[in-house]
Structures are given as C-alpha cells and as structure tokens.
Write an enzyme that holds these catalytic residues in place. Sequence first.
Site, PDB file in Angstrom:
ATOM      1  CD  GLU A 203       0.075  -5.075  -9.054  1.00 16.77           C
ATOM      2  OE1 GLU A 203       0.806  -4.966  -8.040  1.00 16.77           O
ATOM      3  OE2 GLU A 203      -1.150  -4.862  -9.029  1.00 16.77           O
TER       4      GLU A 203
ATOM      5  N   GLY B 221     -21.738  -6.471   8.401  1.00 17.33           N
ATOM      6  CA  GLY B 221     -22.609  -5.355   8.037  1.00 17.33           C
ATOM      7  C   GLY B 221     -22.093  -4.032   8.605  1.00 17.33           C
ATOM      8  N   GLY B 222     -23.023  -3.211   9.104  1.00 16.74           N
ATOM      9  CA  GLY B 222     -22.656  -1.891   9.641  1.00 16.74           C
ATOM     10  C   GLY B 222     -21.608  -2.000  10.743  1.00 16.74           C
TER      11      GLY B 222
ATOM     12  CD  GLU C 269       9.491  -8.985   2.990  1.00 15.70           C
ATOM     13  OE1 GLU C 269       9.836  -9.961   2.303  1.00 15.70           O
ATOM     14  OE2 GLU C 269       9.983  -8.727   4.079  1.00 15.70           O
TER      15      GLU C 269
ATOM     16  NE  ARG D 282       9.168 -11.913  -2.527  1.00 18.10           N
ATOM     17  CZ  ARG D 282       9.892 -11.588  -3.570  1.00 18.10           C
ATOM     18  NH1 ARG D 282      10.359 -12.513  -4.354  1.00 18.10           N
ATOM     19  NH2 ARG D 282      10.153 -10.324  -3.840  1.00 18.10           N
TER      20      ARG D 282
ATOM     21  CB  ILE E  36     -19.901 -11.639   7.296  1.00 16.48           C
ATOM     22  CG1 ILE E  36     -19.813 -12.467   6.001  1.00 16.48           C
ATOM     23  CG2 ILE E  36     -20.552 -12.457   8.414  1.00 16.48           C
ATOM     24  CD1 ILE E  36     -18.894 -13.659   6.068  1.00 16.48           C
TER      25      ILE E  36
ATOM     26  CB  THR F 191       9.599  -1.997   9.099  1.00 11.37           C
ATOM     27  OG1 THR F 191       8.642  -2.084   8.042  1.00 11.37           O
ATOM     28  CG2 THR F 191       9.009  -2.536  10.390  1.00 11.37           C
TER      29      THR F 191
ATOM     30  N   GLY G 295      11.350   1.420  -5.439  1.00 13.55           N
ATOM     31  CA  GLY G 295      10.495   0.541  -4.635  1.00 13.55           C
ATOM     32  C   GLY G 295      10.534  -0.841  -5.249  1.00 13.55           C
TER      33      GLY G 295
HETATM   34  C1  FAD Z   1       4.181  -0.227   5.873  1.00 17.11           C
HETATM   35  C2  FAD Z   1       5.350  -0.405   4.970  1.00 17.11           C
HETATM   36  C3  FAD Z   1       6.499  -1.000   5.461  1.00 17.11           C
HETATM   37  C4  FAD Z   1       7.607  -1.166   4.635  1.00 17.11           C
HETATM   38  N1  FAD Z   1       8.759  -1.676   5.170  1.00 17.11           N
HETATM   39  C5  FAD Z   1       9.877  -1.688   4.419  1.00 17.11           C
HETATM   40  C6  FAD Z   1      11.126  -2.046   5.005  1.00 17.11           C
HETATM   41  O1  FAD Z   1      11.210  -2.385   6.191  1.00 17.11           O
HETATM   42  N2  FAD Z   1      12.242  -1.998   4.232  1.00 17.11           N
HETATM   43  C7  FAD Z   1      12.193  -1.631   2.922  1.00 17.11           C
HETATM   44  O2  FAD Z   1      13.227  -1.611   2.287  1.00 17.11           O
HETATM   45  N3  FAD Z   1      11.023  -1.267   2.331  1.00 17.11           N
HETATM   46  C8  FAD Z   1       9.875  -1.286   3.054  1.00 17.11           C
HETATM   47  N4  FAD Z   1       8.683  -0.884   2.482  1.00 17.11           N
HETATM   48  C9  FAD Z   1       8.643  -0.498   1.076  1.00 17.11           C
HETATM   49  C10 FAD Z   1       7.934  -1.499   0.172  1.00 17.11           C
HETATM   50  O3  FAD Z   1       8.716  -2.641   0.033  1.00 17.11           O
HETATM   51  C11 FAD Z   1       7.606  -0.817  -1.165  1.00 17.11           C
HETATM   52  O4  FAD Z   1       6.561   0.111  -0.916  1.00 17.11           O
HETATM   53  C12 FAD Z   1       7.192  -1.811  -2.229  1.00 17.11           C
HETATM   54  O5  FAD Z   1       8.296  -2.566  -2.643  1.00 17.11           O
HETATM   55  C13 FAD Z   1       6.569  -1.158  -3.454  1.00 17.11           C
HETATM   56  O6  FAD Z   1       7.357  -0.135  -3.937  1.00 17.11           O
HETATM   57  P1  FAD Z   1       6.710   1.307  -4.257  1.00 17.11           P
HETATM   58  O7  FAD Z   1       5.903   1.677  -3.083  1.00 17.11           O
HETATM   59  O8  FAD Z   1       7.771   2.226  -4.695  1.00 17.11           O
HETATM   60  O9  FAD Z   1       5.700   1.045  -5.448  1.00 17.11           O
HETATM   61  P2  FAD Z   1       6.045   1.145  -7.002  1.00 17.11           P
HETATM   62  O10 FAD Z   1       7.228   0.307  -7.311  1.00 17.11           O
HETATM   63  O11 FAD Z   1       6.058   2.574  -7.423  1.00 17.11           O
HETATM   64  O12 FAD Z   1       4.754   0.453  -7.638  1.00 17.11           O
HETATM   65  C14 FAD Z   1       3.533   1.140  -7.844  1.00 17.11           C
HETATM   66  C15 FAD Z   1       2.566   0.220  -8.596  1.00 17.11           C
HETATM   67  O13 FAD Z   1       3.135  -0.105  -9.874  1.00 17.11           O
HETATM   68  C16 FAD Z   1       3.226  -1.514 -10.002  1.00 17.11           C
HETATM   69  N5  FAD Z   1       4.420  -1.860 -10.767  1.00 17.11           N
HETATM   70  C17 FAD Z   1       5.689  -1.407 -10.619  1.00 17.11           C
HETATM   71  N6  FAD Z   1       6.501  -1.984 -11.491  1.00 17.11           N
HETATM   72  C18 FAD Z   1       5.753  -2.843 -12.225  1.00 17.11           C
HETATM   73  C19 FAD Z   1       6.027  -3.762 -13.287  1.00 17.11           C
HETATM   74  N7  FAD Z   1       7.245  -3.928 -13.766  1.00 17.11           N
HETATM   75  N8  FAD Z   1       4.999  -4.475 -13.784  1.00 17.11           N
HETATM   76  C20 FAD Z   1       3.748  -4.329 -13.295  1.00 17.11           C
HETATM   77  N9  FAD Z   1       3.432  -3.490 -12.285  1.00 17.11           N
HETATM   78  C21 FAD Z   1       4.415  -2.761 -11.759  1.00 17.11           C
HETATM   79  C22 FAD Z   1       3.299  -2.045  -8.582  1.00 17.11           C
HETATM   80  O14 FAD Z   1       2.915  -3.387  -8.488  1.00 17.11           O
HETATM   81  C23 FAD Z   1       2.353  -1.096  -7.867  1.00 17.11           C
HETATM   82  O15 FAD Z   1       1.033  -1.537  -8.045  1.00 17.11           O
HETATM   83  C24 FAD Z   1       7.547  -0.748   3.281  1.00 17.11           C
HETATM   84  C25 FAD Z   1       6.385  -0.155   2.782  1.00 17.11           C
HETATM   85  C26 FAD Z   1       5.311   0.039   3.606  1.00 17.11           C
HETATM   86  C27 FAD Z   1       4.098   0.747   3.053  1.00 17.11           C
END
Ligand code: FAD
Length: 431
Positions: A415, A387-388, A411, A290, A385, A191, A162
């Site tokens: 973090e 409320g319920g 995206e 972004r 703001i 997506t 991810g």
């Molecule tokens: C509704 C939705 C649509 C999406 N659409 C797409 C899409 O079209 N195409 C696509 O490719 N992906 C898509 N994604 C995937 C999305 O980009 C990933 O979920 C996102 O990049 C985070 O990866 P992860 O979920 O594996 O979280 P993880 O990488 O497992 O992170 C988990 C937590 O650990 C933290 N973390 C991880 N590494 C570090 C670090 N080095 N330092 C500090 N904190 C860290 C993160 O910030 C987070 O809080 C989508 C996700 C969702 C939920």
Amino acid sequence: MDKTSVVTEAEELLAEATGGGEEPAAGEPRFTLELNQDQKDIRDWVHGFAEGVVRPAAEEWDEREETPWPVIQEAAKIGLYGFEALAQFWGDETGLTLPIANEELFWGDAGIGMAIMGTSLAVAAIFGQGTPEQMGEWIPQCFGTPDDVKVGAFCASEPDAGSDVSAIRTTAKYDEAADEWVINGQKAWATNGGIANVHVVIASVDRELGSRGHAAFVVPPGAKGCEQGAKVKKHGLRASHTADVHLDDCRVPGACLLGGKEKLDERLARVREGKKGKGQAAMQTFEASRPTVGAQALGIARAAYEYALEYAKERRQFGRAIVENQSIAFTLADMKLEIDAARLLVWRAAWMGRSGQKFENAEGSMSKLKAGEVAVWSTERAIQILGGNGYTREFPVERMHRDAKIYTIFEGTSEIQRLVISRAISGVHVK
Ligand SMILES: Cc1cc2nc3c(=O)[nH]c(=O)nc-3n(C[C@H](O)[C@H](O)[C@H](O)COP(=O)(O)OP(=O)(O)OC[C@H]3O[C@@H](n4cnc5c(N)ncnc54)[C@H](O)[C@@H]3O)c2cc1C
C-alpha cells in the site's frame, strides 16, 4: 581488511557512482540486456553456493528458527559475506550485479538469504550517510572476519512507527560536556536486532521536525543500554533473526552520529528556516535498497516456479502429466511471464539508482511492489500445482510461500509503495 582499504574502496565506488558510465565506442550497441562475463561469473558463483550450501540447509534452519551461523561463516570463507563482496556487486556500473546476486542467493533460500544479506541494510546506511572515516571504522565491524563472523542491524521501525516513519519516538540527545549522544527508545522487528555487533539506529534529535528531525547513529558493539527485547516468532523467513531492541540511556560517542554533527546542524538549520531538507535518514536507506529487495523476492518466485514446472511434468493424473492440462500449463506460463516482467522492473530501477538517475515515477517502489506481489502469487500458485504435496512441509514450496509474504510488508508495504507511486505520477498528496 584494514580501515584505509575500506575507505579507499568506498571512495572509489562513490567517485564511480557520480562519474557516470563510459560512452560506447562507435558500432557498439547503446542498449543491451545481455549480461557481460563478470556478471555471468558472479551469477554462477552465487548460484553454486545457493545450490550446494544454502538449499540443503534451508529446511533445517527454517525449523530451528535460528540464525544459521555456520552457513554465514561458509559464505564469509568464500568471500560472499563481507564488504568486499558487496563492493564488488555494487561496483558494477550497470547496477545489475547486486540484484542478480540477490536473486540467486534467495533462489537458494530466503531465510538463509536474509541471514546473509540482512547486514547490508546497516551497511547501506553507513555507506550512504557516513563519512569515509565512519565507513572505515564500522563497516568491517558489521561483518567481522571469516573466523569470527558478525552481523549488523538497521533499526528504524518502532511499535507505533512502521509505515509512518515520522512517528518515531526514539530520541537522541547531545550531551555536549561528554561529547556523547544519549539514545532512548524501543525499536521493533529489527532484522538481527540484539545479536548484531553494530546497530544503526534512527532516532529523533528534534521531535517538532517530524521525520526531518531524524538522524542515524551507530551503536557500537557492547554499548551499555542497548539490549535485545523479545525475539519475534514468524510466519516465514525463520532462519533470519528478528527482534525488538531496547535503548535505555544508551550513550554513544559523538562520532557515532552518521555524517557528523556539523552536517546535521546545517541540515536542521535549513529545515527550521523552512527550506527543504535533503531527505530523511531512514527513507534514504530504503530508497536505495528497494530494487535489491525486489530481486530477493524474484529469487523466491523463480525457485517456486522452477519447482512447480518440474513437478507438473512428472506428476501424472488421468493417464497424463498434469502439465498437459491447459489450466496448469497456462498458470506456469503466467508465472514465467510475471517473473520476467518483474525482473525487468527490478533491473531498470537498479540501473537508474546506480547511474544516479532520479526516480521521477517512483521506479524503485514499482520494482519492489511488483516483485513482492509476484512472489506471493507465484508461490501460492506453486502450492496449487503441487496439490496436497504443496501444502506439506515435505515439499519446499510452502516454505517459499511463507517466505514470500514478507515482501509485501517490509521495506514499505504494498500500500505504501502504491502511495509513493501515485504521489509521484500525479503530483497530488494522495492519502
Ligand atoms: C521479518 C521482518 C523484518 C523486518 N526488518 C526490519 C528491519 O530490519 N529494520 C526495520 O526498521 N524494520 C524492519 N521491519 C519492520 C517493517 O519495515 C514494518 O513491519 C513495515 O514497515 C510495516 O509497518 P507496520 O508493521 O507497523 O504496519 P502498519 O504501518 O501498521 O500497517 C498496517 C497496514 O496498514 C496499511 N497502511 C498503513 N498506512 C497506510 C496508508 N497511509 N495508506 C494505506 N494503507 C496504509 C499498511 O499497508 C498495512 O497493510 C521488519 C518487519 C518484519 C516482519
């Protein structure tokens, strides 16, 4: 639109992008935040669609958790969904039209907004990395036609990759005899995954090179071995389809490698020699998108703020409108302040990106980080703001809060944005 016109339009846009803006004539201001007439016209046009078509449909499609095809079709019919619209937004050399259009659309509703704009991530990858021929071939197929609308998907994330894009396990192997690439792997949270006409898939062509061994491939409509996996049930953005995508011995023609094989081989050779590669396939797409994603978050934040402001002026307790209490009025003042501050960051990054300036201090990340966090905070305050009422599905701010949360996750999580910014400003490889 035929292939040649897409190519011509794309080439014109690329030429414009590298050409820089015109010098202002003597006496004209060098800097202005006043929108020009074209920008105002597009803003009002998108706003009209958001108000008249998107908002009234928002609750229904959120509850249905389905892609709102009729709304996408409406958008296509008025020219808001399609390459021409994106090209028009992108054609503005100040860079502001794209975020302005996104803010307005997502002000209408973020789930439907994403159903309409989700395709643009695939388009951005093709536009950013493809050859003119590939743009002409695949971009129109991402959108379909107003009578037969289609969507595109960009598949980078995987169950174990991810935030850490370098961990991608999906592989693409070249079968020279057939001039085909054979793709194997599993993509997560895509997506429009599985329902897209065109999937852009990031795969590794050389695992040893980590993210520098990645390349982007178009998986054409109906390609064998490309199937939708589980559809994801979500907290918010529920009108936007999200699903896993399975690639099992999925064969795509050699010409589906974005940028072409020669360019890839040159890049890999440079990397293997220890020279710097020109950036990673997935990261290139994310960097460019972004500020636009930040603008979407802004649209949600503004919608919640406006709703809460009106509510606070009407709702009476203790014999007076609740807005007469400082705690409510100051919260609204802070919401407005934070939203406007976030917009300035989004516009700066959009302008920098469009005029080809380097994000020396990760300004793109700053814009997305700030706007995403402002959206989550403002929508939560809006619930408070109301409320319920704010907590119920009878009022839209709880949906806005659910929708906003994804903007601190996808995206690049908040973090990861902080990591990118801190590395950029310090020059230290912060972990
Ligand atoms: C509704 C939705 C649509 C999406 N659409 C797409 C899409 O079209 N195409 C696509 O490719 N992906 C898509 N994604 C995937 C999305 O980009 C990933 O979920 C996102 O990049 C985070 O990866 P992860 O979920 O594996 O979280 P993880 O990488 O497992 O992170 C988990 C937590 O650990 C933290 N973390 C991880 N590494 C570090 C670090 N080095 N330092 C500090 N904190 C860290 C993160 O910030 C987070 O809080 C989508 C996700 C969702 C939920």
